[in-house]
Design an enzyme around this catalytic site. Structure first.
Site, PDB file in Angstrom:
ATOM      1  N   VAL A 140       0.872  -5.798   2.907  1.00 14.86           N
ATOM      2  CA  VAL A 140       0.728  -6.926   1.985  1.00 14.86           C
ATOM      3  C   VAL A 140      -0.626  -6.958   1.290  1.00 14.86           C
ATOM      4  CG1 VAL A 140      -0.213  -8.628   3.612  1.00 14.86           C
ATOM      5  CG2 VAL A 140       1.352  -9.372   1.806  1.00 14.86           C
ATOM      6  N   TYR A 141      -1.584  -6.162   1.741  1.00 13.85           N
ATOM      7  CA  TYR A 141      -2.885  -6.124   1.091  1.00 13.85           C
ATOM      8  C   TYR A 141      -2.730  -5.490  -0.290  1.00 13.85           C
ATOM      9  CZ  TYR A 141      -5.094  -7.070   5.660  1.00 13.85           C
ATOM     10  OH  TYR A 141      -5.475  -7.624   6.866  1.00 13.85           O
TER      11      TYR A 141
END
Length: 344
Positions: free
Chosen positions: A61-62
């Site tokens: 998700v980064y």
């Protein structure tokens, strides 16, 4: 660099590890953290390895996978010298199966992460959040399959509550599936909630803490001081609402103590804050981040020396808050304390 066992596993990890949240940064949160490209990331990786930091942490998700991609490029040719940690479960899209820890999501997510990282295995794989809709048996059996396939080496979680971890460990033991050996947690001098339940659980069950945001979401950088406005360049202007809240008076009380101790030792406020964490039970590694070489070298200076017991006591006192129920009688009443002494 000191190396420690990751929980009850046989894996040794460095006391400090590197968080790649700034790599390829984009969006309102990660873009404010930084936007390190592959060339800059390679230089930071080299500095880490020179200091003995060989564990690098990221998540799908980064920046929508960009962090994994940049980290993979930065580690090219170095795979056997490093440990890679990544996380999964938070939403990566709007589709019904683009979030969570279902068998479908985990298998596809791991394959996607391996591709972005340019590797054939993930050393430490963590569920980034608890999925209340997927049966724990489905989650753990899938992780078992991925471990047996050699795609994952060790498994853990991040941001779980105590009962969620204990239930999963019981199911794992019942079926002979891999146990969680890591819990990536928020823990700092201005956020000690980890100590109430999760630290005793980690000690009892062999779950090592990988600490994220050891500087209290950027509040313990030494730039925020009592009676002064938030610095113009602070990322807190854009990101404060995303992170754990801290009351101003509590923050300033901790910062005052940190500055006093830092002055006595000739160290910086961040170095003292990180060093304090390294003395806490169950902490396997503290994850440091950096937008540039200067920040990284400063954070690396948090190891190789020790706080005195008296300095630790001062920091403990400054950062202490009233224990929530049912913990406060065990801290305040002798009869309770005799039955259940505090973990720290």
């Amino acid at each position: 660099m000191e190396y420690r066992r990751l929980g009850a596993s046989g894996l040794k990890v460095p006391a400090l590890s590197f968080g790649a949240g700034t790599f390829g940064g984009s969006g309102p949160l990660f873009g404010a953290w930084g936007n390190t490209d592959a060339a800059e990331a390679r230089r930071l990786v080299e500095i880490c390895l020179e200091a003995g930091v060989n564990l690098f942490d990221t998540a799908d998700v980064y920046s929508n996978g960009a962090s994994e991609e940049v980290l993979g490029a930065a580690l090219k040719g170095l795979r056997d010298e490093v440990l890679i940690s990544t996380k999964m479960s938070l939403p990566m899209g709007d589709g019904p199966n683009d979030a969570g820890s279902s068998r479908s999501r985990l298998i596809k997510g791991v394959e996607d992460a391996l591709r972005r990282l340019g590797t054939d295995r993930i050393d430490i794989f963590q569920l980034h959040a608890f999925d209340a809709e997927t049966p724990i048996e489905e989650v753990l059996s899938t992780l078992d399959t991925l471990v047996r396939a050699g795609k994952l080496r060790y498994v853990g979680v991040s941001n779980f509550s105590g009962w969620q971890i204990m239930k999963a460990l019981a199911v794992a033991d019942r079926h002979g599936w891999p146990r969680y050996v890591a819990h990536q947690v928020y823990y700092s001098l201005v956020g000690r909630d980890y100590e109430w339940d999760l630290m005793p659980l980690g000690r009892d069950q062999g779950v090592g803490a990988l600490v994220w945001s050891p500087l209290g979401w950027g509040r313990l950088t030494g730039k925020i001081r009592r009676g002064q406005p938030l610095p113009a360049g602070s990322r807190l202007h854009d990101t404060a609402s995303f992170g754990p809240p801290v009351e101003d008076e509590h923050l300033f009380r901790v910062v005052d103590a940190l500055e006093e101790v830092a002055g006595e030792l000739g160290k910086t406020v961040p170095q003292v804050a990180i060093n304090w964490l390294l003395r806490r039970p169950t902490v396997s590694s503290v994850i440091i981040g950096a937008r540039n070489e200067e920040q990284l070298r400063q954070n690396l200076g948090a190891v190789g020396w020790s706080l005195t017991p008296e300095q630790i006591a001062r920091l403990d006192t400054a950062s202490e808050v009233t224990a929530p129920y049912p913990h406060f009688p065990y801290r305040r009443q002798e009869g309770f304390a005799r039955l259940n002494p505090p973990a720290v």
